[in-house]
Design a protein around this motif. Structure first.
Motif, PDB file in Angstrom:
ATOM      1  N   ASP A  19       0.844  -0.845  -0.025  1.00  0.00           N
ATOM      2  CA  ASP A  19       0.181  -0.161  -0.005  1.00  0.00           C
ATOM      3  C   ASP A  19       0.910   1.230   0.179  1.00  0.00           C
ATOM      4  O   ASP A  19       2.229   1.441   0.174  1.00  0.00           O
ATOM      5  N   ASP A  20       0.319   2.032  -0.414  1.00  0.00           N
ATOM      6  CA  ASP A  20       1.218   3.382  -0.187  1.00  0.00           C
ATOM      7  C   ASP A  20       2.164   4.017   0.899  1.00  0.00           C
ATOM      8  O   ASP A  20       3.069   3.870   0.711  1.00  0.00           O
ATOM      9  N   VAL A  21       1.275   3.648   2.149  1.00  0.00           N
ATOM     10  CA  VAL A  21       1.936   3.943   3.523  1.00  0.00           C
ATOM     11  C   VAL A  21       3.270   3.382   3.581  1.00  0.00           C
ATOM     12  O   VAL A  21       4.265   3.748   3.770  1.00  0.00           O
ATOM     13  N   THR A  22       2.984   1.990   3.240  1.00  0.00           N
ATOM     14  CA  THR A  22       3.802   1.187   3.398  1.00  0.00           C
ATOM     15  C   THR A  22       4.774   1.213   2.459  1.00  0.00           C
ATOM     16  O   THR A  22       6.660   0.830   2.782  1.00  0.00           O
ATOM     17  N   ALA A  23       4.714   1.596   0.861  1.00  0.00           N
ATOM     18  CA  ALA A  23       5.988   1.949  -0.105  1.00  0.00           C
ATOM     19  C   ALA A  23       7.173   2.827   1.018  1.00  0.00           C
ATOM     20  O   ALA A  23       7.794   2.795   0.066  1.00  0.00           O
ATOM     21  N   ALA A  24       6.552   4.049   1.018  1.00  0.00           N
ATOM     22  CA  ALA A  24       6.715   5.028   1.403  1.00  0.00           C
ATOM     23  C   ALA A  24       7.307   4.985   2.382  1.00  0.00           C
ATOM     24  O   ALA A  24       8.841   5.399   3.199  1.00  0.00           O
ATOM     25  N   SER A  25       7.291   4.179   3.657  1.00  0.00           N
ATOM     26  CA  SER A  25       8.252   3.339   4.687  1.00  0.00           C
ATOM     27  C   SER A  25       9.370   3.238   4.104  1.00  0.00           C
ATOM     28  O   SER A  25      10.904   3.194   5.064  1.00  0.00           O
ATOM     29  N   VAL A  26       9.098   1.861   3.640  1.00  0.00           N
ATOM     30  CA  VAL A  26       9.868   1.404   2.680  1.00  0.00           C
ATOM     31  C   VAL A  26      10.917   2.093   1.616  1.00  0.00           C
ATOM     32  O   VAL A  26      11.881   2.080   1.861  1.00  0.00           O
ATOM     33  N   ALA A  27      10.446   3.105   1.180  1.00  0.00           N
ATOM     34  CA  ALA A  27      11.614   3.817   0.334  1.00  0.00           C
ATOM     35  C   ALA A  27      12.028   4.570   1.007  1.00  0.00           C
ATOM     36  O   ALA A  27      14.051   5.399   0.902  1.00  0.00           O
ATOM     37  N   ALA A  28      11.374   5.194   2.437  1.00  0.00           N
ATOM     38  CA  ALA A  28      12.794   6.237   3.675  1.00  0.00           C
ATOM     39  C   ALA A  28      13.649   5.149   3.589  1.00  0.00           C
ATOM     40  O   ALA A  28      14.214   5.747   4.504  1.00  0.00           O
ATOM     41  N   THR A  29      13.087   4.082   4.321  1.00  0.00           N
ATOM     42  CA  THR A  29      14.438   3.191   5.232  1.00  0.00           C
ATOM     43  C   THR A  29      15.191   3.010   3.881  1.00  0.00           C
ATOM     44  O   THR A  29      16.462   3.162   4.315  1.00  0.00           O
ATOM     45  N   LEU A  30      15.534   3.103   2.810  1.00  0.00           N
ATOM     46  CA  LEU A  30      16.040   2.456   1.631  1.00  0.00           C
ATOM     47  C   LEU A  30      17.138   3.693   1.438  1.00  0.00           C
ATOM     48  O   LEU A  30      18.062   3.872   1.231  1.00  0.00           O
TER      49      LEU A  30
END
Length: 85
Positions: A19-30
């Motif tokens: 989902d958008d929230v999880t994708a944003a979180s993963v992107a921030a971590t990476l």
């Protein structure tokens, strides 16, 4: 072999289900891990916790740079810009 099967069933198809929230979180971590000195700090901290002073000494960096490197950008700041550790 299907591309997803090659990754143990968690690869391409799982990524497509974010989902958008999880994708944003993963992107921030990476994005955070893409900074070499931050990756060095985090891998050093993974072995055991250390104070900023100890960590700075171990990685041969200035204490202020280490403090900025481990500060989370995701934590809310107070009105003075302070973020809880």
């Amino acid at each position: 072999m299907h591309a997803d099967a090659a990754m143990g069933g968690r690869g391409i198809l799982a990524a497509a289900c974010l989902d958008d929230v999880t994708a944003a979180s993963v992107a921030a971590t990476l994005q955070a891990l893409a900074i070499p000195f931050r990756l060095l700090l985090l891998t050093t901290l993974r072995r055991s916790s250390r104070s900023v002073t100890e960590l700075a000494s171990e990685v041969a960096m200035e204490q202020s740079a280490v403090g900025r490197g481990i500060r989370s950008k995701n934590r809310p700041a107070d009105r003075n810009g302070y973020r809880e550790p």
